[in-house]
Design a protein around this motif. Structure first.
Motif, PDB file in Angstrom:
ATOM      1  N   HIS A 114      15.632 -13.190  78.340  1.00 26.18           N
ATOM      2  CA  HIS A 114      16.994 -13.618  78.629  1.00 26.18           C
ATOM      3  C   HIS A 114      17.224 -15.063  78.218  1.00 26.18           C
ATOM      4  N   CYS A 115      18.314 -15.294  77.497  1.00 23.20           N
ATOM      5  CA  CYS A 115      18.737 -16.623  77.044  1.00 23.20           C
ATOM      6  C   CYS A 115      20.151 -16.461  76.500  1.00 23.20           C
ATOM      7  N   GLU A 116      20.767 -17.547  76.104  1.00 21.87           N
ATOM      8  CA  GLU A 116      22.135 -17.481  75.584  1.00 21.87           C
ATOM      9  C   GLU A 116      22.212 -16.591  74.345  1.00 21.87           C
ATOM     10  N   TYR A 117      21.245 -16.711  73.470  1.00 19.23           N
ATOM     11  CA  TYR A 117      21.193 -15.918  72.239  1.00 19.23           C
ATOM     12  C   TYR A 117      21.127 -14.430  72.553  1.00 19.23           C
ATOM     13  N   VAL A 118      20.208 -14.042  73.401  1.00 18.85           N
ATOM     14  CA  VAL A 118      20.042 -12.629  73.743  1.00 18.85           C
ATOM     15  C   VAL A 118      21.243 -12.122  74.527  1.00 18.85           C
ATOM     16  N   ASP A 119      21.751 -12.934  75.440  1.00 17.12           N
ATOM     17  CA  ASP A 119      22.905 -12.535  76.246  1.00 17.12           C
ATOM     18  C   ASP A 119      24.086 -12.188  75.345  1.00 17.12           C
ATOM     19  N   ALA A 120      24.424 -13.099  74.424  1.00 18.24           N
ATOM     20  CA  ALA A 120      25.558 -12.852  73.536  1.00 18.24           C
ATOM     21  C   ALA A 120      25.294 -11.662  72.628  1.00 18.24           C
ATOM     22  N   PHE A 121      24.080 -11.569  72.117  1.00 19.23           N
ATOM     23  CA  PHE A 121      23.747 -10.466  71.206  1.00 19.23           C
ATOM     24  C   PHE A 121      23.906  -9.112  71.891  1.00 19.23           C
ATOM     25  N   MET A 122      23.376  -8.975  73.095  1.00 19.90           N
ATOM     26  CA  MET A 122      23.436  -7.689  73.778  1.00 19.90           C
ATOM     27  C   MET A 122      24.846  -7.356  74.238  1.00 19.90           C
ATOM     28  N   ARG A 123      25.608  -8.349  74.657  1.00 16.05           N
ATOM     29  CA  ARG A 123      26.989  -8.082  75.058  1.00 16.05           C
ATOM     30  C   ARG A 123      27.812  -7.576  73.871  1.00 16.05           C
ATOM     31  N   ASN A 124      27.514  -8.081  72.689  1.00 12.94           N
ATOM     32  CA  ASN A 124      28.299  -7.717  71.511  1.00 12.94           C
ATOM     33  C   ASN A 124      27.760  -6.506  70.774  1.00 12.94           C
ATOM     34  N   HIS A 125      26.442  -6.243  70.886  1.00 12.12           N
ATOM     35  CA  HIS A 125      25.857  -5.242  69.997  1.00 12.12           C
ATOM     36  C   HIS A 125      24.949  -4.235  70.689  1.00 12.12           C
ATOM     37  N   ALA A 126      24.955  -4.173  71.988  1.00  5.91           N
ATOM     38  CA  ALA A 126      24.024  -3.280  72.697  1.00  5.91           C
ATOM     39  C   ALA A 126      24.139  -1.840  72.227  1.00  5.91           C
ATOM     40  N   ASP A 127      25.351  -1.389  71.934  1.00  3.96           N
ATOM     41  CA  ASP A 127      25.559   0.010  71.582  1.00  3.96           C
ATOM     42  C   ASP A 127      25.368   0.284  70.098  1.00  3.96           C
ATOM     43  N   ARG A 128      24.857  -0.713  69.361  1.00  3.52           N
ATOM     44  CA  ARG A 128      24.639  -0.522  67.925  1.00  3.52           C
ATOM     45  C   ARG A 128      23.156  -0.553  67.563  1.00  3.52           C
ATOM     46  N   LEU A 129      22.302  -0.433  68.556  1.00  2.37           N
ATOM     47  CA  LEU A 129      20.870  -0.608  68.322  1.00  2.37           C
ATOM     48  C   LEU A 129      20.151   0.680  67.955  1.00  2.37           C
ATOM     49  N   GLY A 130      20.868   1.789  67.855  1.00  6.10           N
ATOM     50  CA  GLY A 130      20.214   3.038  67.506  1.00  6.10           C
ATOM     51  C   GLY A 130      19.336   3.546  68.626  1.00  6.10           C
ATOM     52  N   ASP A 131      18.226   4.169  68.262  1.00  2.40           N
ATOM     53  CA  ASP A 131      17.379   4.799  69.281  1.00  2.40           C
ATOM     54  C   ASP A 131      16.119   3.992  69.581  1.00  2.40           C
ATOM     55  N   VAL A 132      16.083   2.719  69.193  1.00  2.56           N
ATOM     56  CA  VAL A 132      14.918   1.899  69.503  1.00  2.56           C
ATOM     57  C   VAL A 132      14.827   1.669  71.008  1.00  2.56           C
ATOM     58  N   SER A 133      13.633   1.790  71.559  1.00  5.21           N
ATOM     59  CA  SER A 133      13.425   1.545  72.984  1.00  5.21           C
ATOM     60  C   SER A 133      13.552   0.048  73.259  1.00  5.21           C
ATOM     61  N   THR A 134      14.350  -0.306  74.264  1.00  8.43           N
ATOM     62  CA  THR A 134      14.687  -1.702  74.512  1.00  8.43           C
ATOM     63  C   THR A 134      14.212  -2.116  75.896  1.00  8.43           C
ATOM     64  N   TYR A 135      13.497  -3.256  75.957  1.00 12.82           N
ATOM     65  CA  TYR A 135      12.924  -3.738  77.207  1.00 12.82           C
ATOM     66  C   TYR A 135      13.404  -5.159  77.475  1.00 12.82           C
ATOM     67  N   PHE A 136      13.945  -5.351  78.660  1.00 10.28           N
ATOM     68  CA  PHE A 136      14.499  -6.640  79.073  1.00 10.28           C
ATOM     69  C   PHE A 136      13.579  -7.249  80.116  1.00 10.28           C
ATOM     70  N   THR A 183      20.417 -10.722  63.126  1.00  3.38           N
ATOM     71  CA  THR A 183      19.532 -10.036  64.062  1.00  3.38           C
ATOM     72  C   THR A 183      19.797  -8.546  64.080  1.00  3.38           C
ATOM     73  N   LEU A 184      21.060  -8.182  64.162  1.00  3.57           N
ATOM     74  CA  LEU A 184      21.422  -6.765  64.225  1.00  3.57           C
ATOM     75  C   LEU A 184      20.970  -6.025  62.973  1.00  3.57           C
ATOM     76  N   ARG A 185      21.240  -6.604  61.810  1.00  4.18           N
ATOM     77  CA  ARG A 185      20.897  -5.907  60.562  1.00  4.18           C
ATOM     78  C   ARG A 185      19.386  -5.725  60.422  1.00  4.18           C
ATOM     79  N   ILE A 186      18.611  -6.709  60.862  1.00  2.00           N
ATOM     80  CA  ILE A 186      17.162  -6.571  60.785  1.00  2.00           C
ATOM     81  C   ILE A 186      16.681  -5.468  61.725  1.00  2.00           C
TER      82      ILE A 186
END
Length: 772
Positions: A453-475, A436-439
């Motif tokens: 929000h789900c287990e997948y998104v929760d884990a992904f954002m906890r681990n990689h939130a600061d690696r998403l670059g400048d893409v606008s993110t909406y939760f 997911t991150l690489r894509i």
């Protein structure tokens, strides 16, 4: 040359450097004198130092010995020492060594606290046409530079050369044999670094390659792995210098070991991970002869028996006795050959699907199923598509499910991929997150990231939130689960906790009602206020129910997902109560039941009839019912409630979540949110009695409800709010009719079939063709 500090040790070193520079200046020709030429530097050895005082003398002796050996073959070399926040003992150790023994030397001082930029400081100062990297605690064989140089000359300008052997010593002892890129394949570099940081290459390569800054604050590690990945992406080959040997010191408290233990095994974004490029690079690994290659065997005993190897190790042993074939005897030996892991294969398959495509929006969901949250988000994507026809959405499903629903409701040109259906078994949650991150990182036209929000998104954002670059993110945040324990109600704040941890990375937190956002602001403070956006769902239906409760049908409609949240057991209690208080009234249940069957609480009750699954209120003949009765322990602002209001069907619903923003005494029958089930059941029975007691009042409430939908939940209002939340600039481009897009997302019946966009579920596409 960097500026050195004023310690006595470094001052002495500067004095010796000045003497050397003075000699060079004196040798330069005067304007009127005869011209003189200076021998060029062939190889610059860039040695990085930080806290290696106890090892440095041995390292320098080893490098000096290897340089002197290379000089016999006409190679002129220089040593470039880079001090990166070097501690005082390291500076003292450096100053105590007679660097004038080297043919040429430089010392550069920097304060990067990161190996990548520090290496570049040395490379910038270097004068050689060839760069060789070095570290402060390792040794090399005395023929090391001679062998590395020969391999580089043979490989040419697009080569990077690694030594063939690493002999580990210190806290552990082993020997490792490195095979070239053409033998091991590039696919394994997706999740493993098969090479090392000790390399030799032409300086010209640094016009397009660089060592990344992977300081602790970057959230990444492995600048050498990243460098080699990027080099391969740019067409460089990784070759091996036969019999070249590095003695790699394994020390428990090294800076790199400490740093890498505290950071995830991820390298920064690289062209290597771009879908089209990775698919091309890795094609032969999965489809050519390499896919059938067997892992070569190698052992410590085989290493010791190599001709001349004992002599090389013995020379190093004379410098550092911890390097010993006696210690190595019986220890581990292996090669860098590894078969690409499932992660590499899955990413390759996904890249084959995505190669050549660009997406403006990516949506992360657990899976696609029938639900209010999914419907709401699909409406948002459809509205974005209507506003900007060039919008293209990629939907990634990260959790396992047997069957996906509503794929056909995605906007035109959308692509849905189930990450667990890429033909690879055994993928871990960490693998799914990495894919997911690489894509996300390698979509050049990506503008927005949408998160359900789900287990997948929760884990992904906890681990990689600061690696998403400048893409606008909406939760998207609709409600929190609620449990009642010992008569007390507990909100299970998983979504709230994610907002607490990763909210700094969200550009917007979007909900289908205002109440939950008001609570968030009260709990988190004013700073989060600008990120909070209430977006009332668009709701449109041309049908109109004109129920005549003077001649009632004596049927109530319940339509929702059948699970714990929707409280079907409470519905059973209401049905029992109606048998006494309102005999003859039946409740028809439309819902998607677990495991394809109705729950026990709906059975054996003649006035509670399970009618099976449904796909939105538009698929039910609502004219057959007097009202919608809705139950839930927790909720946002349910679509089925809005849809019932839109068609003019009276609604009885609880005051949970955002329901009170739609249902009131003026628009329906709002049941108080009572914790005691008996009291709550009685409140529902009272609402049903009120419905049938005054038909005219019930009709008035339903008419008011429809007016509220027409005003606040209109497609026009929804579209305007979308433009505001997502900050869409005005455009003169032709737009898609928003009504058509929203109707598809909502699954509303249309007079003409709506065209379905091209959809592909991972693993069900055509066989990939070989890239050109």
């Amino acid at each position: 040359m960097g500026t050195l500090n004023d310690s006595m040790a470094i001052a002495a070193l500067k004095g010796r450097m000045k003497t050397r520079l003075d000699r060079e200046r004196a040798a330069k020709p005067s304007p009127n004198g005869p011209a003189r030429t200076f021998a060029k530097i062939d190889i610059s050895v860039v040695l990085n130092l930080h806290d290696e005082a106890r090892y440095l003398v041995r390292t320098l002796r080893s490098l000096l010995e290897a340089m002197q050996y290379a000089a016999q073959f006409g190679l002129r070399m220089e040593l470039v020492v880079v001090l990166d926040n070097a501690d005082a003992p390291t500076q003292t150790a450096l100053s105590s060594f007679d660097l004038t023994a080297f043919d040429q030397f430089q010392v550069v001082e920097v304060s990067h606290g990161s190996l990548g930029p520090s290496r570049h400081a040395g490379i910038d100062a270097a004068r050689g046409a060839i760069i060789a990297t070095a570290d402060g605690d390792d040794l090399v064989s005395f023929d090391y530079f001679h062998r590395m140089h020969g391999a580089l000359k043979a490989g040419g300008p697009k080569s990077i050369v690694c030594p063939e052997y690493y002999l580990g010593f210190g806290t552990t002892c082993y020997v490792w044999k490195f095979l070239p890129l053409r033998t091991i394949g590039a696919a394994s570099m997706m999740d493993n670094h098969p090479f090392v940081s000790r390399i030799m290459l032409y300086r010209e390569a640094f016009k397009e390659l660089h060592f990344a800054d992977v300081s602790y604050k970057s959230g990444y590690a492995y600048e050498d792995w990243h460098f080699n990945c990027t080099a391969v992406a740019h067409g460089y080959d990784v070759a091996i210098a036969k019999d070249a040997l590095v003695f790699y010191r394994e020390r428990q408290k090294s800076m790199s070991r400490r740093f890498r233990a505290e950071t995830p095994g991820l390298v920064p974004p690289s062209p290597f991970f771009e879908p089209a490029r990775f698919h091309k690079i890795a094609w032969a690994d999965f489809n050519g002869d390499l896919s059938h290659s067997e892992a070569p065997s190698f052992s410590a005993a085989a290493f010791a028996d190599l001709p001349g190897m004992a002599d090389l190790v013995a020379a190093a042993n004379a410098i550092d006795p911890a390097i010993s074939l006696g210690i190595l005897k019986g220890r581990h030996g292996n090669t860098n050959f590894t078969r690409p892991a499932g992660l590499s294969r899955a990413y390759f398959e996904l890249c084959g699907i995505l190669a050549g495509q660009e997406f403006t929006d990516i949506l992360l969901v657990p899976y696609l199923t029938r639900g209010g949250g999914e419907k709401f988000i699909l409406s948002v994507l459809s509205a974005l598509k209507a506003e900007r026809p060039d919008t293209r959405c990629l939907v990634l499903g990260g959790q396992r499910i047997v069957q996906h629903h509503w794929v056909d409701r995605l906007p035109d040109d959308s692509l849905f991929v189930d990450l667990h259906s890429l033909g690879v078994t055994g993928l871990t949650e960490a693998d799914i997150e990495t894919i997911t991150l690489r894509i996300i990182q390698h979509q050049p036209g990506l503008q927005r990231l949408h998160l359900k929000h789900c287990e997948y998104v929760d884990a992904f954002m906890r681990n990689h939130a600061d690696r998403l670059g400048d893409v606008s993110t909406y939760f998207y945040h609709f409600c929190e689960a609620v449990d009642t324990v010992q008569g007390l109600r507990f909100e299970n704040g998983f979504g709230f906790d994610l907002i607490t941890e990763a909210g700094h990375r969200f550009d917007g937190i979007v909900s289908d009602h205002q109440a939950i956002l008001t609570t968030l602001a009260a709990r988190l403070g004013d700073d989060i206020g600008p990120k909070l956006h209430a977006l009332y769902a668009a709701c449109s239906d041309e049908r109109r129910v004109l129920s005549d409760l003077k001649a009632p049908k004596r049927r109530l409609l319940w339509a929702s997902r059948i699970d714990r949240q929707k409280r079907p057991e409470l519905l059973a209690e209401i049905a029992r109560g109606l048998q006494t208080s309102q005999p003859g009234i039946s409740i028809h249940v439309h819902g998607n039941a677990p495991v394809g069957c109705e729950p026990e609480c709906l059975r054996e009750m003649p006035d509670l009839v399970y009618k099976g699954t449904f796909d939105g209120l538009s698929t039910i003949d609502v004219e057959d019912y007097d009202a919608l009765i809705y139950t839930a322990a927790f909720d946002g602002l349910p679509n089925v409630v809005l849809e019932a209001m839109a068609v003019g069907l009276p609604v009885i619903a609880p005051a949970v979540g955002g329901i009170g923003e739609a249902i009131s005494s003026e628009t329906g029958f709002l049941v108080p949110d009572l914790i005691d089930d008996d009291a709550l059941t009685a409140a529902y029975l009272a609402a049903v009695a009120e419905l049938y007691a005054d038909p005219a009042e019930a009709r008035r409430k339903a008419d008011n409800a429809r007016k509220l939908i027409d005003i606040r939940h209109s497609i026009h209002e929804h579209q305007a709010r979308i433009a505001e939340i997502f900050e869409l600039p005005a455009t003169t481009h032709e737009r898609i009719r928003p009504a058509q897009s929203i109707m598809r997302a909502n699954g509303v019946r249309a007079t003409r079939p709506l065209p379905a966009g091209p959809i592909l579920i991972g693993g069900q596409g055509p066989d990939a063709a070989s890239p050109n």
